[in-house]
Design an enzyme around this catalytic site. Structure first.
Site, PDB file in Angstrom:
ATOM      1  N   ARG A   1      -1.180  -4.787  -6.276  1.00 53.36           N
ATOM      2  CA  ARG A   1      -0.993  -6.244  -6.279  1.00 53.36           C
ATOM      3  C   ARG A   1       0.281  -6.586  -7.043  1.00 53.36           C
ATOM      4  O   ARG A   1       0.429  -6.235  -8.213  1.00 53.36           O
ATOM      5  CB  ARG A   1      -2.218  -6.902  -6.914  1.00 53.36           C
ATOM      6  CG  ARG A   1      -2.374  -8.372  -6.637  1.00 53.36           C
ATOM      7  CD  ARG A   1      -3.661  -8.921  -7.245  1.00 53.36           C
ATOM      8  NE  ARG A   1      -4.848  -8.393  -6.609  1.00 53.36           N
ATOM      9  CZ  ARG A   1      -5.805  -7.715  -7.241  1.00 53.36           C
ATOM     10  NH1 ARG A   1      -5.700  -7.483  -8.537  1.00 53.36           N
ATOM     11  NH2 ARG A   1      -6.843  -7.263  -6.587  1.00 53.36           N
TER      12      ARG A   1
ATOM     13  N   HIS B   1       3.298  -7.508   1.764  1.00 50.73           N
ATOM     14  CA  HIS B   1       2.650  -8.414   2.706  1.00 50.73           C
ATOM     15  C   HIS B   1       1.581  -9.263   2.038  1.00 50.73           C
ATOM     16  O   HIS B   1       1.119  -8.958   0.935  1.00 50.73           O
ATOM     17  CB  HIS B   1       2.014  -7.614   3.855  1.00 50.73           C
ATOM     18  CG  HIS B   1       0.933  -6.665   3.395  1.00 50.73           C
ATOM     19  ND1 HIS B   1       1.210  -5.389   2.957  1.00 50.73           N
ATOM     20  CD2 HIS B   1      -0.414  -6.811   3.302  1.00 50.73           C
ATOM     21  CE1 HIS B   1       0.079  -4.788   2.623  1.00 50.73           C
ATOM     22  NE2 HIS B   1      -0.921  -5.631   2.815  1.00 50.73           N
TER      23      HIS B   1
ATOM     24  N   GLU C   1      -1.912  -0.078   8.277  1.00 51.46           N
ATOM     25  CA  GLU C   1      -2.905  -1.003   8.826  1.00 51.46           C
ATOM     26  C   GLU C   1      -2.286  -1.915   9.878  1.00 51.46           C
ATOM     27  O   GLU C   1      -1.054  -1.991  10.020  1.00 51.46           O
ATOM     28  CB  GLU C   1      -3.526  -1.847   7.713  1.00 51.46           C
ATOM     29  CG  GLU C   1      -2.541  -2.731   6.967  1.00 51.46           C
ATOM     30  CD  GLU C   1      -3.171  -3.439   5.763  1.00 51.46           C
ATOM     31  OE1 GLU C   1      -4.393  -3.374   5.592  1.00 51.46           O
ATOM     32  OE2 GLU C   1      -2.419  -4.074   5.008  1.00 51.46           O
TER      33      GLU C   1
ATOM     34  N   HIS D   1       0.837  -1.198   0.000  1.00 51.07           N
ATOM     35  CA  HIS D   1       0.000   0.000   0.000  1.00 51.07           C
ATOM     36  C   HIS D   1       0.872   1.249   0.000  1.00 51.07           C
ATOM     37  O   HIS D   1       1.914   1.285   0.669  1.00 51.07           O
ATOM     38  CB  HIS D   1      -0.901   0.029   1.235  1.00 51.07           C
ATOM     39  CG  HIS D   1      -1.729  -1.200   1.400  1.00 51.07           C
ATOM     40  ND1 HIS D   1      -2.594  -1.655   0.430  1.00 51.07           N
ATOM     41  CD2 HIS D   1      -1.812  -2.086   2.422  1.00 51.07           C
ATOM     42  CE1 HIS D   1      -3.181  -2.754   0.857  1.00 51.07           C
ATOM     43  NE2 HIS D   1      -2.720  -3.037   2.054  1.00 51.07           N
TER      44      HIS D   1
END
Length: 320
Positions: free
Chosen positions: A198, A178, A120, A103
């Site tokens: 992605r 991740h 996050e 991200h």
């Protein structure tokens, strides 16, 4: 106006990697065998949470914030973010491995997408035996090494995979490569953003034989190639708020509740509780509301005095 704990209709998302544990473990009303996400609390465009309890049943969170910004968000949060709700709360069920992804940070996300970045954290609620996550590189890397391994389909060889168990917490700063592995149910707390790059999707195809889009070039500038220490150790003192993550975007505490505790708030920030085990009640004046594992509840900032009672493991989230 009396403000009260707000629950919302779960926004259920089918995913190629999803399963049925959101129903069997968390009792969400899923009808699909590939439900991967339950968005519990969201103001992402197109996915706005709607209240399911009390006098505001049927009202959207954005409408309530627009009318009562200080009372819902808190004075400090309103001053910092305006009338935007800055966080997104989810439960995830990974029947299969998620794609390897990254991200962007705030600066890159703003420049490219007019969005927040996506810092996050994950709280592992349930883990099958041998379940793993991918988090960062084994050793410091660089764009050339990353691209070479991606080309040769050996990306997994340079990424760090970690065995996990229920109760483990991982804090993922933007730029951390991740992936959630198969066999995990996860509570996820993040900035309000749906921006994901992605990198690799194990060459999977959907029911129509189509592969999912990759974002290899976009990811190059977003990736942090340093080695990351994402796992968070934390205390579990009973009937206390034990700090797990404290960053500029959110603070998350772990409360092992056994009995009754009184809570006082300043009105500067909202509070969210995610029940990750057991059940508990929120008591305010003469009212009492019950919550069980898998429930997420938003306490408006104007609720500055209440009591928690029960036997439960609770994530407590707010903005410092």
């Amino acid at each position: 106006m009396k403000f009260y704990p707000l629950q919302f209709e779960p926004i259920l998302k089918e995913r190629i990697w999803g399963g049925e544990k959101l129903k069997t473990v968390l009792h969400k009303p899923i009808t699909s065998k590939i439900t991967g996400e339950s968005w519990e609390l969201s103001t992402v465009e197109g996915d706005i949470s709607v209240v399911v309890n009390g006098e505001w049943k049927g009202k959207s969170l954005t409408i309530l914030i627009d009318k009562y910004p200080d009372e819902i968000l808190g004075t400090k949060v309103h001053a910092r973010f305006g009338k935007q709700f800055p966080l997104l709360f989810k439960y995830l069920d990974a029947r299969e491995d998620l794609s390897i992804q990254v991200h962007p940070n705030d600066a890159l996300a703003k420049k490219r997408h007019h969005s927040f970045g996506k810092t996050e954290m994950w709280y592992i609620m349930q883990a099958d035996k041998e379940a793993k996550i991918i988090v960062g590189f084994k050793e410091k890397s660089n764009p050339a090494e990353y691209l070479e391994n991606l080309k040769n389909k050996t990306l997994l060889a340079i990424l760090d995979d970690v065995k996990v168990k229920a109760g483990d917490v991982f804090f993922l700063e933007t730029g951390t490569v991740h992936a959630i592995g198969a066999g995990l149910v996860v509570a996820e707390i993040q900035q309000t953003s749906d921006i994901t790059y992605r990198l690799y999707d194990f060459d999977r195809v959907d029911a129509n034989g189509n592969t999912r889009e990759l974002h290899v070039d976009l990811a190059l500038e977003a990736i942090n190639y340093d080695r990351m220490e994402a796992k968070k150790e934390y205390s579990k003192n009973v009937n206390e708020s034990n700090e797990v993550v404290d960053c500029s975007y959110f603070t998350t505490n772990f409360i092992p509740l056994d009995g009754e505790i009184s809570v006082s708030k300043t009105g500067e920030t909202f509070t969210v509780y995610m029940c990750v085990e057991g059940s508990f009640e929120i008591m305010q004046d003469n009212s009492k509301l019950q919550y069980v594992k898998g429930d997420t509840v938003l306490l408006p900032a104007a609720m500055n005095s209440f009591t928690l009672n029960g036997k439960a493991s609770i994530l407590e989230i707010y903005i410092s």
